[in-house]
Design a protein around this motif. Structure first.
Motif, PDB file in Angstrom:
ATOM      1  N   LEU A  22      19.428 -44.848 -30.614  1.00  0.00           N
ATOM      2  CA  LEU A  22      18.454 -45.153 -29.572  1.00  0.00           C
ATOM      3  C   LEU A  22      19.107 -45.953 -28.452  1.00  0.00           C
ATOM      4  O   LEU A  22      19.735 -46.984 -28.701  1.00  0.00           O
ATOM      5  N   MET A  23      18.942 -45.477 -27.223  1.00  0.00           N
ATOM      6  CA  MET A  23      19.486 -46.164 -26.047  1.00  0.00           C
ATOM      7  C   MET A  23      18.391 -47.010 -25.409  1.00  0.00           C
ATOM      8  O   MET A  23      17.385 -46.457 -24.971  1.00  0.00           O
ATOM      9  N   PRO A  24      18.586 -48.317 -25.339  1.00  0.00           N
ATOM     10  CA  PRO A  24      17.617 -49.147 -24.610  1.00  0.00           C
ATOM     11  C   PRO A  24      17.564 -48.710 -23.139  1.00  0.00           C
ATOM     12  O   PRO A  24      18.565 -48.233 -22.594  1.00  0.00           O
ATOM     13  N   GLY A  25      16.400 -48.861 -22.510  1.00  0.00           N
ATOM     14  CA  GLY A  25      16.240 -48.462 -21.113  1.00  0.00           C
ATOM     15  C   GLY A  25      17.269 -49.085 -20.190  1.00  0.00           C
ATOM     16  O   GLY A  25      17.773 -48.441 -19.275  1.00  0.00           O
ATOM     17  N   GLN A  26      17.590 -50.351 -20.432  1.00  0.00           N
ATOM     18  CA  GLN A  26      18.583 -51.049 -19.604  1.00  0.00           C
ATOM     19  C   GLN A  26      19.950 -50.373 -19.719  1.00  0.00           C
ATOM     20  O   GLN A  26      20.672 -50.243 -18.740  1.00  0.00           O
ATOM     21  N   LEU A  27      20.311 -49.910 -20.919  1.00  0.00           N
ATOM     22  CA  LEU A  27      21.595 -49.249 -21.132  1.00  0.00           C
ATOM     23  C   LEU A  27      21.640 -47.910 -20.395  1.00  0.00           C
ATOM     24  O   LEU A  27      22.649 -47.575 -19.781  1.00  0.00           O
ATOM     25  N   VAL A  28      20.551 -47.163 -20.435  1.00  0.00           N
ATOM     26  CA  VAL A  28      20.486 -45.877 -19.736  1.00  0.00           C
ATOM     27  C   VAL A  28      20.776 -46.080 -18.254  1.00  0.00           C
ATOM     28  O   VAL A  28      21.585 -45.372 -17.656  1.00  0.00           O
ATOM     29  N   SER A  29      20.142 -47.068 -17.662  1.00  0.00           N
ATOM     30  CA  SER A  29      20.323 -47.364 -16.245  1.00  0.00           C
ATOM     31  C   SER A  29      21.759 -47.785 -15.938  1.00  0.00           C
ATOM     32  O   SER A  29      22.373 -47.304 -14.985  1.00  0.00           O
ATOM     33  N   GLN A  30      22.308 -48.690 -16.754  1.00  0.00           N
ATOM     34  CA  GLN A  30      23.667 -49.194 -16.524  1.00  0.00           C
ATOM     35  C   GLN A  30      24.698 -48.078 -16.651  1.00  0.00           C
ATOM     36  O   GLN A  30      25.599 -47.967 -15.826  1.00  0.00           O
ATOM     37  N   VAL A  31      24.578 -47.264 -17.687  1.00  0.00           N
ATOM     38  CA  VAL A  31      25.532 -46.179 -17.904  1.00  0.00           C
ATOM     39  C   VAL A  31      25.448 -45.178 -16.755  1.00  0.00           C
ATOM     40  O   VAL A  31      26.460 -44.738 -16.217  1.00  0.00           O
ATOM     41  N   GLY A  32      24.241 -44.803 -16.367  1.00  0.00           N
ATOM     42  CA  GLY A  32      24.065 -43.860 -15.259  1.00  0.00           C
ATOM     43  C   GLY A  32      24.727 -44.345 -13.977  1.00  0.00           C
ATOM     44  O   GLY A  32      25.451 -43.601 -13.316  1.00  0.00           O
ATOM     45  N   LYS A  33      24.506 -45.598 -13.634  1.00  0.00           N
ATOM     46  CA  LYS A  33      25.104 -46.163 -12.420  1.00  0.00           C
ATOM     47  C   LYS A  33      26.626 -46.185 -12.503  1.00  0.00           C
ATOM     48  O   LYS A  33      27.323 -45.866 -11.538  1.00  0.00           O
ATOM     49  N   GLU A  34      27.151 -46.572 -13.662  1.00  0.00           N
ATOM     50  CA  GLU A  34      28.610 -46.659 -13.815  1.00  0.00           C
ATOM     51  C   GLU A  34      29.262 -45.280 -13.761  1.00  0.00           C
ATOM     52  O   GLU A  34      30.302 -45.102 -13.126  1.00  0.00           O
ATOM     53  N   LEU A  35      28.663 -44.280 -14.391  1.00  0.00           N
ATOM     54  CA  LEU A  35      29.221 -42.929 -14.350  1.00  0.00           C
ATOM     55  C   LEU A  35      29.207 -42.383 -12.926  1.00  0.00           C
ATOM     56  O   LEU A  35      30.180 -41.763 -12.483  1.00  0.00           O
ATOM     57  N   LEU A  36      28.121 -42.622 -12.196  1.00  0.00           N
ATOM     58  CA  LEU A  36      28.055 -42.174 -10.797  1.00  0.00           C
ATOM     59  C   LEU A  36      29.095 -42.887  -9.941  1.00  0.00           C
ATOM     60  O   LEU A  36      29.730 -42.277  -9.075  1.00  0.00           O
ATOM     61  N   ARG A  37      29.293 -44.175 -10.181  1.00  0.00           N
ATOM     62  CA  ARG A  37      30.287 -44.943  -9.413  1.00  0.00           C
ATOM     63  C   ARG A  37      31.698 -44.403  -9.651  1.00  0.00           C
ATOM     64  O   ARG A  37      32.471 -44.220  -8.722  1.00  0.00           O
ATOM     65  N   LEU A  38      32.016 -44.103 -10.906  1.00  0.00           N
ATOM     66  CA  LEU A  38      33.347 -43.593 -11.228  1.00  0.00           C
ATOM     67  C   LEU A  38      33.562 -42.171 -10.715  1.00  0.00           C
ATOM     68  O   LEU A  38      34.689 -41.762 -10.465  1.00  0.00           O
ATOM     69  N   ALA A  39      32.494 -41.414 -10.556  1.00  0.00           N
ATOM     70  CA  ALA A  39      32.595 -40.029 -10.096  1.00  0.00           C
ATOM     71  C   ALA A  39      32.552 -39.900  -8.578  1.00  0.00           C
ATOM     72  O   ALA A  39      32.821 -38.830  -8.037  1.00  0.00           O
ATOM     73  N   TYR A  40      32.258 -40.979  -7.884  1.00  0.00           N
ATOM     74  CA  TYR A  40      32.049 -40.935  -6.429  1.00  0.00           C
ATOM     75  C   TYR A  40      33.235 -40.331  -5.675  1.00  0.00           C
ATOM     76  O   TYR A  40      33.052 -39.538  -4.743  1.00  0.00           O
ATOM     77  N   SER A  41      34.441 -40.670  -6.061  1.00  0.00           N
ATOM     78  CA  SER A  41      35.628 -40.213  -5.330  1.00  0.00           C
ATOM     79  C   SER A  41      36.130 -38.844  -5.785  1.00  0.00           C
ATOM     80  O   SER A  41      37.126 -38.348  -5.259  1.00  0.00           O
ATOM     81  N   GLU A  42      35.453 -38.228  -6.724  1.00  0.00           N
ATOM     82  CA  GLU A  42      35.885 -36.928  -7.246  1.00  0.00           C
ATOM     83  C   GLU A  42      35.362 -35.783  -6.371  1.00  0.00           C
ATOM     84  O   GLU A  42      34.281 -35.889  -5.792  1.00  0.00           O
ATOM     85  N   PRO A  43      36.119 -34.685  -6.280  1.00  0.00           N
ATOM     86  CA  PRO A  43      35.714 -33.573  -5.400  1.00  0.00           C
ATOM     87  C   PRO A  43      34.337 -32.991  -5.716  1.00  0.00           C
ATOM     88  O   PRO A  43      33.601 -32.627  -4.809  1.00  0.00           O
TER      89      PRO A  43
END
Length: 136
Positions: A22-43
């Motif tokens: 089970l993923m707490p709601g806070q974890l879902v939000s944090q993971v989503g933001k971090e994955l998007l941040r790391l993917a920002y510079s990708e083609p």
């Protein structure tokens, strides 16, 4: 994030029966933001990622799945998401009450809650750049 939740819902930790993670709601939000941040510079952004999902349990790290975020694209980078089990007392006590014949969760031996801490490792698949490790 929905693909990730589905993968965690049917996870196997070690050789045990499936355990619902089970993923707490806070974890879902944090993971989503971090994955998007790391993917920002990708083609292709996050669509070009291959996501490996692992769960740390003590000193062991169990792979629970690999997701191609857009199967129609050849992945250009790999993200390894390392989640941690909640080590507080209540989740451990809660596990004592779950039974293998539970009518509420058929086929699952237990539900385990994940901690809000995680680590993401980014690796470019077609580049000589070094690994990038983010701890959250």
């Amino acid at each position: 994030m929905q693909l990730l939740r589905e993968s965690l819902a049917q996870a196997r930790l070690g050789s045990r029966r499936p355990a619902r993670l089970l993923m707490p709601g806070q974890l879902v939000s944090q993971v989503g933001k971090e994955l998007l941040r790391l993917a920002y510079s990708e083609p292709c952004g996050l669509r070009g990622a291959l996501l490996d999902v692992c769960v740390e349990q003590g000193k062991n790290c169990h792979s629970v799945g690999q997701l191609a975020l857009d199967p129609s694209l050849v992945p250009t980078f790999q993200l390894t998401l390392v989640l941690r089990l909640d080590s507080r007392l209540w989740p451990k006590i809660q596990g004592l009450f779950s039974s293998t014949n539970s009518p509420f969760i058929p086929g699952f031996s237990q539900s385990l809650t994940l901690s809000t801490g995680f680590r993401v490792i980014k690796k470019k698949l077609y580049s000589s750049e070094q690994l990038l490790i983010e701890e959250c």
